[in-house]
Motif scaffolding. Structure first.
Motif, PDB file in Angstrom:
ATOM      1  N   VAL A 139       0.916  -1.044  -0.074  1.00 23.45           N
ATOM      2  CA  VAL A 139       0.103  -0.045  -0.109  1.00 23.45           C
ATOM      3  C   VAL A 139       0.833   1.136  -0.131  1.00 23.45           C
ATOM      4  N   VAL A 140       0.769   1.903  -1.059  1.00 20.63           N
ATOM      5  CA  VAL A 140       1.754   3.154  -1.236  1.00 20.63           C
ATOM      6  C   VAL A 140       0.660   4.269  -0.533  1.00 20.63           C
ATOM      7  N   SER A 141      -0.666   4.422  -1.004  1.00 27.26           N
ATOM      8  CA  SER A 141      -1.775   5.323  -0.519  1.00 27.26           C
ATOM      9  C   SER A 141      -2.866   4.618  -0.387  1.00 27.26           C
ATOM     10  N   VAL A 142      -3.607   4.609   0.671  1.00 30.83           N
ATOM     11  CA  VAL A 142      -4.981   4.217   0.701  1.00 30.83           C
ATOM     12  C   VAL A 142      -6.083   4.664  -0.276  1.00 30.83           C
ATOM     13  N   GLY A 143      -5.772   5.957  -0.353  1.00 30.10           N
ATOM     14  CA  GLY A 143      -6.580   6.943  -1.093  1.00 30.10           C
ATOM     15  C   GLY A 143      -7.385   7.829  -0.439  1.00 30.10           C
ATOM     16  N   GLU A 144      -8.280   8.506  -0.902  1.00 31.61           N
ATOM     17  CA  GLU A 144      -9.037   9.570  -0.389  1.00 31.61           C
ATOM     18  C   GLU A 144     -10.345   9.073   0.050  1.00 31.61           C
ATOM     19  N   HIS A 145     -10.809   9.178   1.032  1.00 30.81           N
ATOM     20  CA  HIS A 145     -12.186   8.517   1.659  1.00 30.81           C
ATOM     21  C   HIS A 145     -13.234   9.292   1.119  1.00 30.81           C
ATOM     22  N   ASN A 146     -14.226   8.760   0.156  1.00 28.99           N
ATOM     23  CA  ASN A 146     -15.108   9.326  -0.331  1.00 28.99           C
ATOM     24  C   ASN A 146     -16.495   8.951   0.203  1.00 28.99           C
ATOM     25  N   LEU A 147     -17.067  10.195   0.695  1.00 31.12           N
ATOM     26  CA  LEU A 147     -18.239  10.075   1.486  1.00 31.12           C
ATOM     27  C   LEU A 147     -19.493  10.203   0.777  1.00 31.12           C
ATOM     28  N   ASN A 148     -19.344  10.546  -0.768  1.00 25.15           N
ATOM     29  CA  ASN A 148     -20.351  10.551  -1.485  1.00 25.15           C
ATOM     30  C   ASN A 148     -20.862   9.423  -2.346  1.00 25.15           C
ATOM     31  N   SER A 149     -21.482   9.555  -3.594  1.00 25.42           N
ATOM     32  CA  SER A 149     -21.740   8.297  -4.456  1.00 25.42           C
ATOM     33  C   SER A 149     -20.662   8.013  -5.251  1.00 25.42           C
ATOM     34  N   GLY A 150     -20.341   6.635  -5.558  1.00 18.92           N
ATOM     35  CA  GLY A 150     -19.190   6.411  -6.318  1.00 18.92           C
ATOM     36  C   GLY A 150     -17.946   5.588  -5.332  1.00 18.92           C
ATOM     37  N   PRO A 151     -17.039   4.951  -5.954  1.00 21.41           N
ATOM     38  CA  PRO A 151     -16.182   4.125  -4.984  1.00 21.41           C
ATOM     39  C   PRO A 151     -15.822   4.767  -3.529  1.00 21.41           C
ATOM     40  N   ASP A 152     -15.474   3.877  -2.717  1.00 20.60           N
ATOM     41  CA  ASP A 152     -15.295   4.304  -1.332  1.00 20.60           C
ATOM     42  C   ASP A 152     -13.984   5.159  -1.124  1.00 20.60           C
ATOM     43  N   PHE A 153     -12.923   4.863  -2.035  1.00 20.22           N
ATOM     44  CA  PHE A 153     -11.664   5.456  -1.729  1.00 20.22           C
ATOM     45  C   PHE A 153     -11.028   5.736  -3.373  1.00 20.22           C
ATOM     46  N   PHE A 154     -10.864   7.069  -3.512  1.00 20.59           N
ATOM     47  CA  PHE A 154     -10.385   7.536  -4.630  1.00 20.59           C
ATOM     48  C   PHE A 154      -8.733   7.626  -4.716  1.00 20.59           C
ATOM     49  N   ASN A 155      -8.193   7.309  -5.840  1.00 17.96           N
ATOM     50  CA  ASN A 155      -6.877   7.809  -6.003  1.00 17.96           C
ATOM     51  C   ASN A 155      -5.641   6.987  -5.272  1.00 17.96           C
ATOM     52  N   ALA A 156      -6.137   5.817  -4.935  1.00 18.49           N
ATOM     53  CA  ALA A 156      -5.179   4.915  -4.063  1.00 18.49           C
ATOM     54  C   ALA A 156      -4.195   4.668  -5.105  1.00 18.49           C
ATOM     55  N   GLN A 157      -2.964   4.127  -4.364  1.00 20.93           N
ATOM     56  CA  GLN A 157      -1.863   3.753  -5.069  1.00 20.93           C
ATOM     57  C   GLN A 157      -1.180   2.343  -4.446  1.00 20.93           C
ATOM     58  N   LEU A 158      -1.337   1.280  -5.203  1.00 18.34           N
ATOM     59  CA  LEU A 158      -0.972   0.008  -4.694  1.00 18.34           C
ATOM     60  C   LEU A 158       0.046  -0.634  -5.602  1.00 18.34           C
ATOM     61  N   LYS A 159       0.686  -1.457  -4.975  1.00 17.55           N
ATOM     62  CA  LYS A 159       1.692  -2.304  -5.733  1.00 17.55           C
ATOM     63  C   LYS A 159       1.076  -3.794  -5.444  1.00 17.55           C
ATOM     64  N   ILE A 160       0.508  -4.410  -6.692  1.00 16.53           N
ATOM     65  CA  ILE A 160      -0.307  -5.670  -6.488  1.00 16.53           C
ATOM     66  C   ILE A 160       0.740  -6.577  -7.256  1.00 16.53           C
ATOM     67  N   GLY A 161       1.389  -7.586  -6.734  1.00 16.95           N
ATOM     68  CA  GLY A 161       2.594  -8.375  -7.268  1.00 16.95           C
ATOM     69  C   GLY A 161       3.572  -7.604  -7.628  1.00 16.95           C
ATOM     70  N   LYS A 162       3.789  -7.538  -8.955  1.00 15.43           N
ATOM     71  CA  LYS A 162       4.955  -6.441  -9.567  1.00 15.43           C
ATOM     72  C   LYS A 162       4.667  -5.556 -10.121  1.00 15.43           C
ATOM     73  N   GLN A 163       3.222  -5.211 -10.166  1.00 14.15           N
ATOM     74  CA  GLN A 163       2.471  -4.210 -10.989  1.00 14.15           C
ATOM     75  C   GLN A 163       2.083  -3.135 -10.183  1.00 14.15           C
ATOM     76  N   LEU A 164       2.395  -1.752 -10.441  1.00 17.91           N
ATOM     77  CA  LEU A 164       1.931  -0.554  -9.683  1.00 17.91           C
ATOM     78  C   LEU A 164       0.850  -0.330 -10.268  1.00 17.91           C
ATOM     79  N   TRP A 165      -0.393   0.052  -9.398  1.00 18.09           N
ATOM     80  CA  TRP A 165      -1.486   0.593  -9.923  1.00 18.09           C
ATOM     81  C   TRP A 165      -2.077   1.840  -9.270  1.00 18.09           C
ATOM     82  N   ALA A 166      -2.727   2.539 -10.150  1.00 21.81           N
ATOM     83  CA  ALA A 166      -3.115   3.814  -9.452  1.00 21.81           C
ATOM     84  C   ALA A 166      -4.784   3.975  -9.700  1.00 21.81           C
TER      85      ALA A 166
END
Length: 423
Positions: A30-57
């Motif tokens: 976990v690089v960043s858990v993201g921004e907690h979204n209290l409105n409609s849409g996904p629960d956390f925006f703009n998270a940064q994660l490395k899953i396996g060898k791939q970096l995701w945003a």
């Protein structure tokens, strides 16, 4: 298990993030858990994660079960196309993207500590409690509690300032009119507050300005608009008020059809609406430009002096129009002034400063801490758990805590609840 708890766990990393893996065994960094979204849409925006060898945003979505994705119809919502991790308590079905790739899943139940779960279950147990944490409230650090109550006090002021802004809008930006409406509401106390406010809103404040030089005329205005001059009562003073009100009604085209009924039931005589309306009229008779005076006053004693007044002469020997009582000066008490300070004057000072882009937080904290704690059922019950309230700042904070956190089970958003979860 509540979804809010899983939000809390993810947001504050309440698991050993060095060991988490997807359900397929890929390590998650976990690089960043993201921004907690209290409105409609996904629960956390703009998270940064490395899953396996791939970096995701991208975004993170959280559910109790993976299948809740379909229960909430996310498969039909384009806002969820950029979800890079599905965080769930229990994984029961794979979720596919539009390109038929599977969204990686973190199943939290395999990484949650037993201690954290026990604390959570204890806090949210279904047993009958006044507040969820009443068994452990005493154990919470005093400094943490007092800091939280100060924050809650300002949260309460913010809520009140929204109401004041609406009153200001309704009053065409006349702060004097807003003060009159708020004082009216608080002179009515809990029983007649709404009725007194409806009375104050039933005519333009300019009528007060035009009548306040004559105390009897001003009383006639307030009593008449409150519907208290409509009985056939044989009394000289009452008859004069009725005649004065009839004149005012014609001159200013007054109507009290939308004013709520006044109540006498279960009130002690000093709090009868007749007494409070006379005191309110007397305050405006003695004080012109009241708002500017109140904004300039800086000391508690000066406020006590400002409101050191009683009723007109008639009410010194009456509580109602119908019956004569033992003569007494019915002056406003310091405890009543404290209520006016807590519920009208300090919120107005806060809102006025905020409206003009200024901050008076330090001044307000210093001021509210000089006022004695309120005495009511909420404060008494908290103090029975642990002596908590020594000033009006704490008592107001406790009221905010009970109504907007405890009663709504928002322990995960409460500093006290968080402290107990982290034990």
């Amino acid at each position: 298990m509540q979804e809010d708890f899983l939000h809390y766990v993810w947001k504050y990393k309440k698991i050993d993030v060095s060991k988490i893996k997807t359900t397929t065994g890929e390590a998650i960094s976990v690089v960043s858990v993201g921004e907690h979204n209290l409105n409609s849409g996904p629960d956390f925006f703009n998270a940064q994660l490395k899953i396996g060898k791939q970096l995701w945003a991208g975004n993170v979505e959280i559910h109790i079960k993976s299948s809740d994705w379909f229960l909430h119809n996310h498969e039909k919502d384009a806002n969820y196309d950029n979800v890079i991790l599905h965080v769930v308590w229990e994984h029961d079905i794979d979720i596919y993207r539009k390109d038929n790739s599977v969204i990686p899943v973190l199943e939290l139940k395999h990484f949650m500590s037993t201690k954290a779960l026990n604390n959570y279950e204890k806090l949210f147990s279904k047993s009958q409690k006044w507040i969820n944490c009443e068994e452990d409230f005493m154990s919470v650090d005093d400094f943490k509690v007092q800091n939280w109550l100060e924050r809650l006090y300002f949260e309460r002021l913010e809520r009140k300032s929204q109401n004041i802004e609406q009153l200001l809008k309704d009053s065409k930006n006349d702060w004097e009119a807003v003060l009159f409406k708020m004082l009216s509401k608080n002179f009515g106390l809990k029983v007649n507050g709404d009725a007194f406010l409806s009375m104050a809103c039933s005519f333009d404040f300019s009528v007060v300005r035009k009548t306040q030089s004559n105390s009897r005329i001003l009383e006639a205005l307030l009593f008449g608009q409150s519907g208290l001059l409509e009985k056939p009562i044989q009394d000289g003073y009452y008859s004069k008020l009725v005649k004065d009100y009839q004149f005012l009604s014609q001159k200013f085209k007054l109507s009290n059809k939308n004013v709520l009924p006044i109540q006498f039931f279960r009130l002690r005589p000093p709090n009868f609406p007749t007494i409070r309306l006379s005191q309110l009229a007397n305050f405006y008779h003695q004080n012109q430009n009241s708002f500017s005076k109140i904004m300039e006053i800086q000391s508690l004693e000066a406020f006590y002096d400002l409101f050191s007044l009683g009723t007109s002469a008639f009410w010194e020997s009456h509580y109602t129009f119908e019956k004569v009582s033992k003569p007494s000066k019915k002056t406003i008490t310091k405890s009543f002034v404290d209520l006016l300070l807590i519920n009208t004057i300090i919120p107005l000072k806060f809102s006025y400063a905020k409206h003009h882009g200024k901050s008076v937080d330090d001044v307000i904290v210093d001021f509210i801490q000089q006022i004695a704690s309120e005495k009511n059922a909420i404060v008494e019950k908290f103090n029975a758990l642990k002596k908590t309230s020594n000033s009006a700042l704490q008592s107001q904070g406790l009221i905010q805590l009970k109504h907007y956190y405890c009663d709504k089970n928002k322990c995960l958003k409460c500093a006290i609840g968080n402290s107990l979860l982290n034990k």
